[in-house]
Motif scaffolding. Structure first.
Motif, PDB file in Angstrom:
ATOM      1  N   UNK A 198       0.855  -1.190   0.000  1.00  0.00           N
ATOM      2  CA  UNK A 198       0.000   0.000   0.000  1.00  0.00           C
ATOM      3  C   UNK A 198       0.884   1.230   0.000  1.00  0.00           C
ATOM      4  N   UNK A 199       0.507   2.240  -0.755  1.00  0.00           N
ATOM      5  CA  UNK A 199       1.234   3.503  -0.791  1.00  0.00           C
ATOM      6  C   UNK A 199       0.345   4.622  -0.286  1.00  0.00           C
ATOM      7  N   UNK A 200       0.927   5.475   0.520  1.00  0.00           N
ATOM      8  CA  UNK A 200       0.219   6.685   0.927  1.00  0.00           C
ATOM      9  C   UNK A 200       0.511   7.749  -0.116  1.00  0.00           C
ATOM     10  N   UNK A 201      -0.520   8.176  -0.838  1.00  0.00           N
ATOM     11  CA  UNK A 201      -0.335   9.157  -1.892  1.00  0.00           C
ATOM     12  C   UNK A 201      -0.470  10.578  -1.376  1.00  0.00           C
ATOM     13  N   UNK A 202      -1.238  10.738  -0.327  1.00  0.00           N
ATOM     14  CA  UNK A 202      -1.443  12.066   0.249  1.00  0.00           C
ATOM     15  C   UNK A 202      -1.374  11.918   1.756  1.00  0.00           C
ATOM     16  N   UNK A 203      -0.486  12.613   2.426  1.00  0.00           N
ATOM     17  CA  UNK A 203      -0.311  12.398   3.856  1.00  0.00           C
ATOM     18  C   UNK A 203      -1.462  12.951   4.676  1.00  0.00           C
ATOM     19  N   UNK A 204      -1.744  12.249   5.781  1.00  0.00           N
ATOM     20  CA  UNK A 204      -2.748  12.759   6.719  1.00  0.00           C
ATOM     21  C   UNK A 204      -2.251  14.057   7.342  1.00  0.00           C
ATOM     22  N   UNK A 232       0.099  -2.244   5.452  1.00  0.00           N
ATOM     23  CA  UNK A 232       0.037  -1.627   6.766  1.00  0.00           C
ATOM     24  C   UNK A 232      -0.543  -2.601   7.780  1.00  0.00           C
ATOM     25  N   UNK A 233      -0.075  -2.490   9.019  1.00  0.00           N
ATOM     26  CA  UNK A 233      -0.655  -3.273  10.100  1.00  0.00           C
ATOM     27  C   UNK A 233      -2.011  -2.684  10.482  1.00  0.00           C
ATOM     28  N   UNK A 234      -2.788  -3.453  11.240  1.00  0.00           N
ATOM     29  CA  UNK A 234      -4.078  -2.940  11.702  1.00  0.00           C
ATOM     30  C   UNK A 234      -3.897  -1.732  12.619  1.00  0.00           C
ATOM     31  N   UNK A 247     -23.199  -0.299  -6.034  1.00  0.00           N
ATOM     32  CA  UNK A 247     -23.529  -1.718  -5.873  1.00  0.00           C
ATOM     33  C   UNK A 247     -23.439  -2.412  -7.232  1.00  0.00           C
ATOM     34  N   UNK A 248     -23.322  -3.716  -7.186  1.00  0.00           N
ATOM     35  CA  UNK A 248     -23.469  -4.533  -8.389  1.00  0.00           C
ATOM     36  C   UNK A 248     -24.403  -5.680  -8.045  1.00  0.00           C
ATOM     37  N   UNK A 249     -25.505  -5.730  -8.775  1.00  0.00           N
ATOM     38  CA  UNK A 249     -26.557  -6.717  -8.501  1.00  0.00           C
ATOM     39  C   UNK A 249     -27.021  -6.637  -7.049  1.00  0.00           C
ATOM     40  N   UNK A 250     -27.132  -5.396  -6.570  1.00  0.00           N
ATOM     41  CA  UNK A 250     -27.719  -5.147  -5.255  1.00  0.00           C
ATOM     42  C   UNK A 250     -26.773  -5.218  -4.082  1.00  0.00           C
ATOM     43  N   UNK A 251     -25.493  -5.561  -4.315  1.00  0.00           N
ATOM     44  CA  UNK A 251     -24.554  -5.700  -3.196  1.00  0.00           C
ATOM     45  C   UNK A 251     -23.273  -4.943  -3.499  1.00  0.00           C
ATOM     46  N   UNK A 252     -22.618  -4.487  -2.429  1.00  0.00           N
ATOM     47  CA  UNK A 252     -21.365  -3.739  -2.584  1.00  0.00           C
ATOM     48  C   UNK A 252     -20.153  -4.654  -2.685  1.00  0.00           C
ATOM     49  N   UNK A 253     -20.261  -5.886  -2.220  1.00  0.00           N
ATOM     50  CA  UNK A 253     -19.110  -6.782  -2.144  1.00  0.00           C
ATOM     51  C   UNK A 253     -18.382  -6.979  -3.476  1.00  0.00           C
ATOM     52  N   UNK A 254     -19.085  -7.097  -4.631  1.00  0.00           N
ATOM     53  CA  UNK A 254     -18.353  -7.283  -5.887  1.00  0.00           C
ATOM     54  C   UNK A 254     -17.423  -6.129  -6.254  1.00  0.00           C
ATOM     55  N   UNK A 255     -17.606  -4.959  -5.642  1.00  0.00           N
ATOM     56  CA  UNK A 255     -16.751  -3.806  -5.927  1.00  0.00           C
ATOM     57  C   UNK A 255     -15.577  -3.707  -4.956  1.00  0.00           C
ATOM     58  N   UNK A 256     -15.541  -4.566  -3.963  1.00  0.00           N
ATOM     59  CA  UNK A 256     -14.598  -4.454  -2.862  1.00  0.00           C
ATOM     60  C   UNK A 256     -13.303  -5.223  -3.151  1.00  0.00           C
ATOM     61  N   UNK A 257     -12.401  -5.176  -2.176  1.00  0.00           N
ATOM     62  CA  UNK A 257     -11.136  -5.903  -2.248  1.00  0.00           C
ATOM     63  C   UNK A 257     -10.749  -6.314  -0.836  1.00  0.00           C
ATOM     64  N   UNK A 258      -9.683  -7.124  -0.727  1.00  0.00           N
ATOM     65  CA  UNK A 258      -9.238  -7.553   0.597  1.00  0.00           C
ATOM     66  C   UNK A 258      -8.837  -6.361   1.460  1.00  0.00           C
ATOM     67  N   UNK A 259      -8.121  -5.382   0.879  1.00  0.00           N
ATOM     68  CA  UNK A 259      -7.730  -4.210   1.665  1.00  0.00           C
ATOM     69  C   UNK A 259      -8.931  -3.350   2.014  1.00  0.00           C
ATOM     70  N   UNK A 260      -9.882  -3.254   1.116  1.00  0.00           N
ATOM     71  CA  UNK A 260     -11.101  -2.515   1.417  1.00  0.00           C
ATOM     72  C   UNK A 260     -11.788  -3.123   2.631  1.00  0.00           C
ATOM     73  N   UNK A 261     -11.814  -4.445   2.709  1.00  0.00           N
ATOM     74  CA  UNK A 261     -12.447  -5.100   3.852  1.00  0.00           C
ATOM     75  C   UNK A 261     -11.632  -4.910   5.124  1.00  0.00           C
ATOM     76  N   UNK A 262     -10.302  -4.812   5.014  1.00  0.00           N
ATOM     77  CA  UNK A 262      -9.484  -4.530   6.204  1.00  0.00           C
ATOM     78  C   UNK A 262      -9.801  -3.133   6.736  1.00  0.00           C
TER      79      UNK A 262
END
Length: 262
Positions: A1-7, A22-24, A58-73
């Motif tokens: 993961x890259x931070x493109x814009x700093x907090x 990144x760690x949790x 959404x895709x077919x009524x759910x958001x999960x098909x648009x997601x990724x493993x990092x998105x879920x983290x």
């Protein structure tokens, strides 16, 4: 993961975090709730949504098909930081919501913040046409709240309470007033709030001026079709300006955070 814009200002530590997972703890630090909120009442409402490149929520009524493993983290991290997760009844049905769970990785952080083991889930429903036999209501770690209006069916209110849910009246009519819902949760000590939509509920929070922050994942996917945007419902007279607080990237997914200005 890259931070493109700093907090905040770039630092050597931030540079070291580039191009690695990144760690949790690092994600929790990046998405920590601000110490003070712009309303001055100690309450902060953030939304978390995902959208495709062409604007589908959404895709077919759910958001999960648009997601990724990092998105879920990040999804899990945002939940772990919240006092309560506010969600619309239709999203609960479509996404198959279950109770929020306690996570060992965040236990010490939550205890230090004076939080319980897991966030409460607050379901917004005018009709209270809910399946109270589901685990979300029947066996949550933290009692589920149901936000509704004063004109809701007394019989369904009683069914919700009998199932163990805490019913919160946050509107004078059949529906819920978004700003009043935020105040009602804050009165219960639930001040770090997270809404996961759906689009109609998020749109109501935006139109009422209650939303302080939007965490938006832009998915590198195209869906076409007629899926909803991330926010629907009433419009605002003048578009509201939010400022970019952080921007992360992994595998073409952009994870942004925007906060209200003023």
């Amino acid at each position: 993961m890259r931070r493109l814009f700093p907090v905040t200002d770039p630092t050597a530590a931030a540079a070291d975090m580039a191009d690695r997972e990144w760690s949790l703890d690092e994600l929790a630090d990046a998405y920590a709730y601000p110490g003070e909120c712009s309303r001055g009442d100690g309450v902060w409402l953030r939304g978390n949504m995902v959208a495709s490149l062409d604007g589908a929520a959404q895709h077919e009524g759910r958001s999960q098909p648009l997601s990724s493993a990092m998105d879920m983290r990040i999804f899990g991290t945002l939940r772990a930081l919240a006092d309560a997760v506010v969600v619309g009844a239709e999203t609960v049905r479509q996404e198959g919501y279950r109770p929020a769970r306690a996570r060992d990785a965040f236990a010490e952080r939550r205890a230090a913040a004076g939080q319980g083991p897991a966030p409460a889930v607050a379901v917004v429903s005018a009709s209270l046409d809910l399946d109270f036999s589901l685990p979300l209501y029947a066996s949550p770690l933290v009692p589920t709240l149901v936000l509704t209006g004063a004109a809701a069916s007394p019989e369904r209110i009683e069914r919700a309470r009998a199932a163990g849910a805490e019913v919160v009246v946050a509107g004078d009519g059949p529906g819920v007033d978004p700003a009043r819902a935020v105040r009602a949760l804050a009165d219960r000590g639930l001040r770090r709030l997270l809404t996961e939509g759906g689009p109609r509920l998020l749109g109501q929070f935006i139109a009422s001026g209650a939303l302080d922050e939007l965490c938006l994942t832009v998915s590198p996917m195209l869906t076409a079709g007629d899926a909803q945007r991330i926010a629907g419902g009433p419009s605002v007279p003048v578009p509201r300006r939010f400022g970019l607080a952080s921007l992360l990237e992994e595998d073409g997914f952009l994870f942004s955070s925007y906060r209200r200005i003023g």
